[in-house]
Design a protein around this motif. Structure first.
Motif, PDB file in Angstrom:
ATOM      1  N   PRO A   9       0.823  -1.214   0.000  1.00 53.95           N
ATOM      2  CA  PRO A   9       0.000   0.000   0.000  1.00 53.95           C
ATOM      3  C   PRO A   9       0.854   1.260   0.000  1.00 53.95           C
ATOM      4  O   PRO A   9       1.972   1.257   0.531  1.00 53.95           O
ATOM      5  CB  PRO A   9      -0.805  -0.110   1.299  1.00 53.95           C
ATOM      6  CG  PRO A   9      -0.003  -0.993   2.183  1.00 53.95           C
ATOM      7  CD  PRO A   9       0.698  -1.960   1.268  1.00 53.95           C
ATOM      8  N   ASN A  28      -1.643   0.093  10.817  1.00 53.49           N
ATOM      9  CA  ASN A  28      -1.154  -1.267  10.691  1.00 53.49           C
ATOM     10  C   ASN A  28      -0.932  -1.613   9.234  1.00 53.49           C
ATOM     11  O   ASN A  28      -1.872  -1.776   8.482  1.00 53.49           O
ATOM     12  CB  ASN A  28      -2.165  -2.244  11.298  1.00 53.49           C
ATOM     13  CG  ASN A  28      -2.325  -1.995  12.788  1.00 53.49           C
ATOM     14  OD1 ASN A  28      -1.343  -1.728  13.486  1.00 53.49           O
ATOM     15  ND2 ASN A  28      -3.562  -2.048  13.259  1.00 53.49           N
ATOM     16  N   VAL A  56       0.231  -4.337   6.645  1.00 53.73           N
ATOM     17  CA  VAL A  56       0.444  -5.786   6.611  1.00 53.73           C
ATOM     18  C   VAL A  56       1.441  -6.123   5.509  1.00 53.73           C
ATOM     19  O   VAL A  56       1.149  -5.939   4.331  1.00 53.73           O
ATOM     20  CB  VAL A  56      -0.898  -6.515   6.355  1.00 53.73           C
ATOM     21  CG1 VAL A  56      -0.696  -8.024   6.362  1.00 53.73           C
ATOM     22  CG2 VAL A  56      -1.940  -6.097   7.386  1.00 53.73           C
ATOM     23  N   TYR A 112     -12.344  -3.618   0.211  1.00 57.87           N
ATOM     24  CA  TYR A 112     -11.386  -3.020   1.134  1.00 57.87           C
ATOM     25  C   TYR A 112     -10.418  -4.038   1.740  1.00 57.87           C
ATOM     26  O   TYR A 112      -9.833  -3.813   2.780  1.00 57.87           O
ATOM     27  CB  TYR A 112     -12.122  -2.255   2.258  1.00 57.87           C
ATOM     28  CG  TYR A 112     -11.444  -0.946   2.593  1.00 57.87           C
ATOM     29  CD1 TYR A 112     -11.479   0.129   1.706  1.00 57.87           C
ATOM     30  CD2 TYR A 112     -10.747  -0.791   3.793  1.00 57.87           C
ATOM     31  CE1 TYR A 112     -10.848   1.317   2.006  1.00 57.87           C
ATOM     32  CE2 TYR A 112     -10.111   0.395   4.101  1.00 57.87           C
ATOM     33  CZ  TYR A 112     -10.160   1.451   3.210  1.00 57.87           C
ATOM     34  OH  TYR A 112      -9.535   2.624   3.516  1.00 57.87           O
ATOM     35  N   HIS A 113     -10.237  -5.179   1.071  1.00 62.48           N
ATOM     36  CA  HIS A 113      -9.306  -6.171   1.605  1.00 62.48           C
ATOM     37  C   HIS A 113      -7.961  -6.176   0.874  1.00 62.48           C
ATOM     38  O   HIS A 113      -7.149  -7.066   1.074  1.00 62.48           O
ATOM     39  CB  HIS A 113      -9.941  -7.561   1.606  1.00 62.48           C
ATOM     40  CG  HIS A 113     -10.812  -7.795   2.809  1.00 62.48           C
ATOM     41  ND1 HIS A 113     -10.422  -8.585   3.867  1.00 62.48           N
ATOM     42  CD2 HIS A 113     -12.039  -7.304   3.129  1.00 62.48           C
ATOM     43  CE1 HIS A 113     -11.377  -8.591   4.791  1.00 62.48           C
ATOM     44  NE2 HIS A 113     -12.377  -7.818   4.360  1.00 62.48           N
ATOM     45  N   GLY A 114      -7.741  -5.206  -0.017  1.00 66.49           N
ATOM     46  CA  GLY A 114      -6.406  -5.087  -0.618  1.00 66.49           C
ATOM     47  C   GLY A 114      -6.272  -5.619  -2.030  1.00 66.49           C
ATOM     48  O   GLY A 114      -5.157  -5.789  -2.522  1.00 66.49           O
ATOM     49  N   LYS A 115      -7.396  -5.852  -2.747  1.00 60.79           N
ATOM     50  CA  LYS A 115      -7.324  -6.391  -4.104  1.00 60.79           C
ATOM     51  C   LYS A 115      -6.677  -5.407  -5.074  1.00 60.79           C
ATOM     52  O   LYS A 115      -5.732  -5.729  -5.788  1.00 60.79           O
ATOM     53  CB  LYS A 115      -8.738  -6.740  -4.627  1.00 60.79           C
ATOM     54  CG  LYS A 115      -9.501  -7.715  -3.773  1.00 60.79           C
ATOM     55  CD  LYS A 115     -10.844  -8.090  -4.391  1.00 60.79           C
ATOM     56  CE  LYS A 115     -11.792  -6.907  -4.597  1.00 60.79           C
ATOM     57  NZ  LYS A 115     -12.274  -6.312  -3.301  1.00 60.79           N
ATOM     58  N   SER A 116      -7.216  -4.184  -5.091  1.00 62.04           N
ATOM     59  CA  SER A 116      -6.691  -3.194  -6.037  1.00 62.04           C
ATOM     60  C   SER A 116      -5.247  -2.838  -5.702  1.00 62.04           C
ATOM     61  O   SER A 116      -4.432  -2.581  -6.597  1.00 62.04           O
ATOM     62  CB  SER A 116      -7.558  -1.930  -6.028  1.00 62.04           C
ATOM     63  OG  SER A 116      -8.850  -2.238  -6.503  1.00 62.04           O
ATOM     64  N   THR A 117      -4.931  -2.830  -4.425  1.00 60.43           N
ATOM     65  CA  THR A 117      -3.559  -2.520  -4.010  1.00 60.43           C
ATOM     66  C   THR A 117      -2.583  -3.555  -4.569  1.00 60.43           C
ATOM     67  O   THR A 117      -1.505  -3.211  -5.058  1.00 60.43           O
ATOM     68  CB  THR A 117      -3.467  -2.481  -2.477  1.00 60.43           C
ATOM     69  OG1 THR A 117      -4.402  -1.496  -2.000  1.00 60.43           O
ATOM     70  CG2 THR A 117      -2.076  -2.122  -2.007  1.00 60.43           C
ATOM     71  N   TYR A 120      -5.869  -8.170   3.803  1.00 55.43           N
ATOM     72  CA  TYR A 120      -4.629  -7.754   3.118  1.00 55.43           C
ATOM     73  C   TYR A 120      -3.640  -8.880   2.875  1.00 55.43           C
ATOM     74  O   TYR A 120      -2.508  -8.637   2.480  1.00 55.43           O
ATOM     75  CB  TYR A 120      -3.924  -6.607   3.866  1.00 55.43           C
ATOM     76  CG  TYR A 120      -4.824  -5.433   4.125  1.00 55.43           C
ATOM     77  CD1 TYR A 120      -5.602  -4.890   3.092  1.00 55.43           C
ATOM     78  CD2 TYR A 120      -4.915  -4.854   5.386  1.00 55.43           C
ATOM     79  CE1 TYR A 120      -6.443  -3.818   3.315  1.00 55.43           C
ATOM     80  CE2 TYR A 120      -5.757  -3.775   5.621  1.00 55.43           C
ATOM     81  CZ  TYR A 120      -6.526  -3.267   4.581  1.00 55.43           C
ATOM     82  OH  TYR A 120      -7.355  -2.205   4.802  1.00 55.43           O
TER      83      TYR A 120
HETATM   84  P1  ADP Z   1     -10.130  -3.458  -2.495  1.00 52.23           P
HETATM   85  O1  ADP Z   1      -9.688  -3.252  -3.894  1.00 52.23           O
HETATM   86  O2  ADP Z   1     -10.087  -4.889  -2.085  1.00 52.23           O
HETATM   87  O3  ADP Z   1     -11.465  -2.855  -2.219  1.00 52.23           O
HETATM   88  P2  ADP Z   1      -7.909  -1.729  -1.748  1.00 52.23           P
HETATM   89  O4  ADP Z   1      -6.763  -2.430  -2.375  1.00 52.23           O
HETATM   90  O5  ADP Z   1      -8.417  -0.506  -2.413  1.00 52.23           O
HETATM   91  O6  ADP Z   1      -9.110  -2.735  -1.490  1.00 52.23           O
HETATM   92  O7  ADP Z   1      -7.440  -1.393  -0.282  1.00 52.23           O
HETATM   93  C1  ADP Z   1      -8.279  -0.722   0.650  1.00 52.23           C
HETATM   94  C2  ADP Z   1      -7.423   0.108   1.609  1.00 52.23           C
HETATM   95  O8  ADP Z   1      -6.563  -0.713   2.377  1.00 52.23           O
HETATM   96  C3  ADP Z   1      -6.536   1.120   0.921  1.00 52.23           C
HETATM   97  O9  ADP Z   1      -6.608   2.343   1.612  1.00 52.23           O
HETATM   98  C4  ADP Z   1      -5.157   0.536   1.035  1.00 52.23           C
HETATM   99  O10 ADP Z   1      -4.149   1.526   1.092  1.00 52.23           O
HETATM  100  C5  ADP Z   1      -5.221  -0.268   2.307  1.00 52.23           C
HETATM  101  N1  ADP Z   1      -4.310  -1.440   2.246  1.00 52.23           N
HETATM  102  C6  ADP Z   1      -4.120  -2.247   1.185  1.00 52.23           C
HETATM  103  N2  ADP Z   1      -3.207  -3.209   1.456  1.00 52.23           N
HETATM  104  C7  ADP Z   1      -2.805  -2.988   2.731  1.00 52.23           C
HETATM  105  C8  ADP Z   1      -1.849  -3.645   3.587  1.00 52.23           C
HETATM  106  N3  ADP Z   1      -1.151  -4.700   3.169  1.00 52.23           N
HETATM  107  N4  ADP Z   1      -1.685  -3.134   4.829  1.00 52.23           N
HETATM  108  C9  ADP Z   1      -2.399  -2.068   5.232  1.00 52.23           C
HETATM  109  N5  ADP Z   1      -3.297  -1.418   4.484  1.00 52.23           N
HETATM  110  C10 ADP Z   1      -3.500  -1.853   3.236  1.00 52.23           C
END
Ligand code: ADP
Ligand code: MG
Length: 575
Positions: free
Chosen positions: A207, A221, A223, A260-265, A420
């Motif tokens: 992230p 936090n 991850v 919001y579980h980190g897919k797009s990230t 995440y």
């Molecule tokens: P999704 O696409 O699953 O809805 P995102 O990838 O947009 O989710 O991530 C949602 C939020 O969580 C973002 O603000 C991102 O910065 C944060 N995030 C993503 N990966 C991590 C991680 N490994 N640790 C902490 N925060 C994270």
């Protein structure tokens, strides 16, 4: 012809208080104790783009050891490192802005998170050269000669001293930079030999600080990445030795999981894995094959003679989709065209996020198939084409899909993101697609369909604005001014550095030299890239420029495809 630093000082004293134009007298070459200063371009007034200056230090004074330049990967990393050091030294040792307009400013292109080949620093067997700008100082329109003398004779030598001489650099940082980048290059080369399209190292920080700040997230936090068992891979790197991480195999891979579980990230990290990252970035060993192209919808873009018929057919009024043009694409046609254009340029991996896709391009479910029959629906959704892309053309896809389980049946691999962290969900997803048989019908036909290369028409590239002068500029990371047109690059999400945009802007114009006969867009872009590779970025401008950074053919093609004056014709069928 060459003068020395004392003569430069005398000249600047003489110019003090005179009108700004007299600065032209300092254009030329000046010998300092351990380096040469070249004033290549003198600005016309204190508000104009600052003057272009180079400093060249002979290698026998700079004393960089052979192992800092022993291969291309190391040399690029060394140059990138020196650019960063020059940037920091300029902030520290320059007296900064004083007087009118840009007066007093000494500035080199600021590098970001990526280690890129940059024209701001050149290293040859004979010298190390920095290219930067100086705002020649003035009060009003009167030359501030004393300040200019201080800039050239006090500040500049300190900046150079602290950034271009090996003995004055932090050597641990330098070697860490070089070795990290060399490892990333080695890792990227290894991927293809083991049929992997992307690798995310264990411990990686994916992230970012914010949507507009590409530095790593450090608050709250965070991850660190941990590879799920079945995707875990161990790879040996030349400097760091063995590392482990997640290898995404060729084929079709879904990234699923709750919002919001980190897919797009994760997908974003894979997108930027085409570049090497600086130590401390968190993505140092997150690398992707060089042929990876992010695809998204961008309604409103223009499209020129693209054969989108694999995805779109039977448009109202019988519009031809084998040579489709529009000034104003819909979400789905833009996404279709962007895919076809990427494949035209030989993409090997498509990266698609549901967040930025057109829903009707991605999926048409069973109920919709019942309500609107195929002969009334122009779009063949991506779900029915993704396997053909892989099996017919070896183009893999990684998709973020949180909303449609229909994709389970076409996926080779399913990675779930949970809090995440990735987990292998391939088996579970395939079991579900066995248990709950979908009644949706495949609409994609027997094969992907025809691909047609295009030939750009030179006359449609006119960079002049009214009168003769060529007018090309980068208005920001995602904007190029080309003659009277503005090219909107905001959907080219893999552009990361304004130096790339500047280089692409000038490369579009340079590309017109290769437009003749039946030369296709792909061939022309290959020509441009190979001449830059051979002769350096200097082929792009008349005065040596420190403002360029390396870019890919995909983004150059992307910019050309988005130029609204562009005209193409389709090439004769070849294979
Ligand atoms: P999704 O696409 O699953 O809805 P995102 O990838 O947009 O989710 O991530 C949602 C939020 O969580 C973002 O603000 C991102 O910065 C944060 N995030 C993503 N990966 C991590 C991680 N490994 N640790 C902490 N925060 C994270
Ligand atoms: Mg998302």
């Amino acid at each position: 012809m060459s003068s020395d630093k004392f003569q430069l000082k005398q000249t600047l004293n003489r110019l003090d208080g005179r009108s700004y134009k007299a600065y032209h007298d300092i254009k030329g070459e000046f010998q300092f104790d351990q380096f040469t200063v070249f004033v290549d371009h003198v600005q016309g007034d204190p508000f104009a783009k600052p003057s272009r200056v180079r400093v060249r230090v002979p290698r026998q004074f700079a004393r960089f050891p052979e192992n800092t330049v022993k291969n291309k990967s190391r040399t690029i990393a060394l140059r990138d490192f020196l650019a960063r050091n020059f940037h920091n030294a300029a902030r520290k040792y320059s007296g900064g802005n004083r007087g009118t307009g840009h007066s007093g400013d000494i500035r080199i292109q600021k590098p970001g998170q990526e280690i890129l080949e940059r024209s701001s620093i050149i290293v040859t067997d004979d010298f190390v050269e920095a290219r930067f700008t100086m705002g020649l100082p003035a009060f009003g329109r009167r030359i501030a000669g004393q300040h200019a003398a201080a800039m050239f004779l006090n500040e500049l030598p300190q900046i150079v001293e602290h950034s271009l001489f090996y003995k004055n650099l932090d050597q641990n940082d330098l070697y860490n930079h070089i070795e990290t980048s060399e490892d990333a290059d080695a890792l990227r080369e290894k991927l293809e030999t083991v049929n992997i399209v992307a690798f995310v190292a264990d411990g990686a920080i994916l992230p970012r600080a914010s949507g507009i700040d590409p530095r790593p997230l450090s608050r709250g936090n965070v991850v660190p990445f941990q590879s799920p068992g079945p995707f875990r891979l161990e790879i040996e790197l030349p400097n760091r030795g063995k590392i482990t991480g997640m290898g995404v195999p060729e084929g079709i891979t879904l990234i699923v999981g709750g919002g919001y579980h980190g897919k797009s990230t994760l997908l974003k990290a894979i997108e930027t894995g085409i570049y090497n990252h600086i130590p401390g970035d968190g993505r140092e060993f997150t690398v992707t094959v060089p042929g990876a192209v992010k695809i998204r919808a961008m309604d409103g873009r223009n499209i020129e003679k693209v054969n989108i018929s694999p995805f779109i057919n039977n448009l109202p009024f019988g519009t031809d989709t084998t040579a489709f043009s529009t000034e104003n694409a819909s979400g789905s046609t833009s996404q279709a065209a962007t895919i076809i254009e990427a494949v035209e340029m030989k993409a090997s991996l498509l990266l698609i996020d549901e967040d930025t896709s057109a829903t009707n391009f991605m999926i048409r479910d069973h109920r919709m198939q019942e309500l609107v029959s195929k002969d009334k629906e122009p779009i063949t959704p991506f779900i029915d084409k993704t396997r053909q892309l892989f099996e017919g053309l070896r183009v893999s896809t990684i998709l973020v899909i949180g909303g449609s389980g229909d994709y389970f049946s076409v996926a080779d691999h399913v990675i779930g993101m949970k809090d995440y962290l990735p987990v292998d969900m391939t088996r579970a997803a395939h079991d579900i697609s066995e248990k709950y048989k979908t009644e949706r019908r495949h609409e994609g036909g027997a094969s992907f369909g025809g691909l047609t290369e295009r030939v750009p028409i030179k006359e449609s590239f006119d960079p002049s604005r009214g009168r003769k002068a060529v007018k090309i500029s980068a208005g920001g990371l995602h904007s190029i001014g080309f003659g009277t047109y503005t090219i909107d690059l905001s959907d080219l999400e893999q552009l990361v550095d304004i130096g790339q945009t500047r280089a692409i802007a000038d490369a579009i114009y340079h590309a017109t030299r290769y437009m003749q006969g039946n030369r296709t867009l792909k061939e022309i872009i290959r020509d441009v890239l190979s001449v830059i590779d051979e002769k350096g970025f200097d082929v792009l401008d008349r005065v040596p420029s420190g403002e360029y950074a390396a870019f890919r053919g995909f983004e150059l093609a992307g910019a050309i495809n988005r130029l609204r004056s562009i005209r193409m014709r389709q090439a004769e069928k070849k294979d």
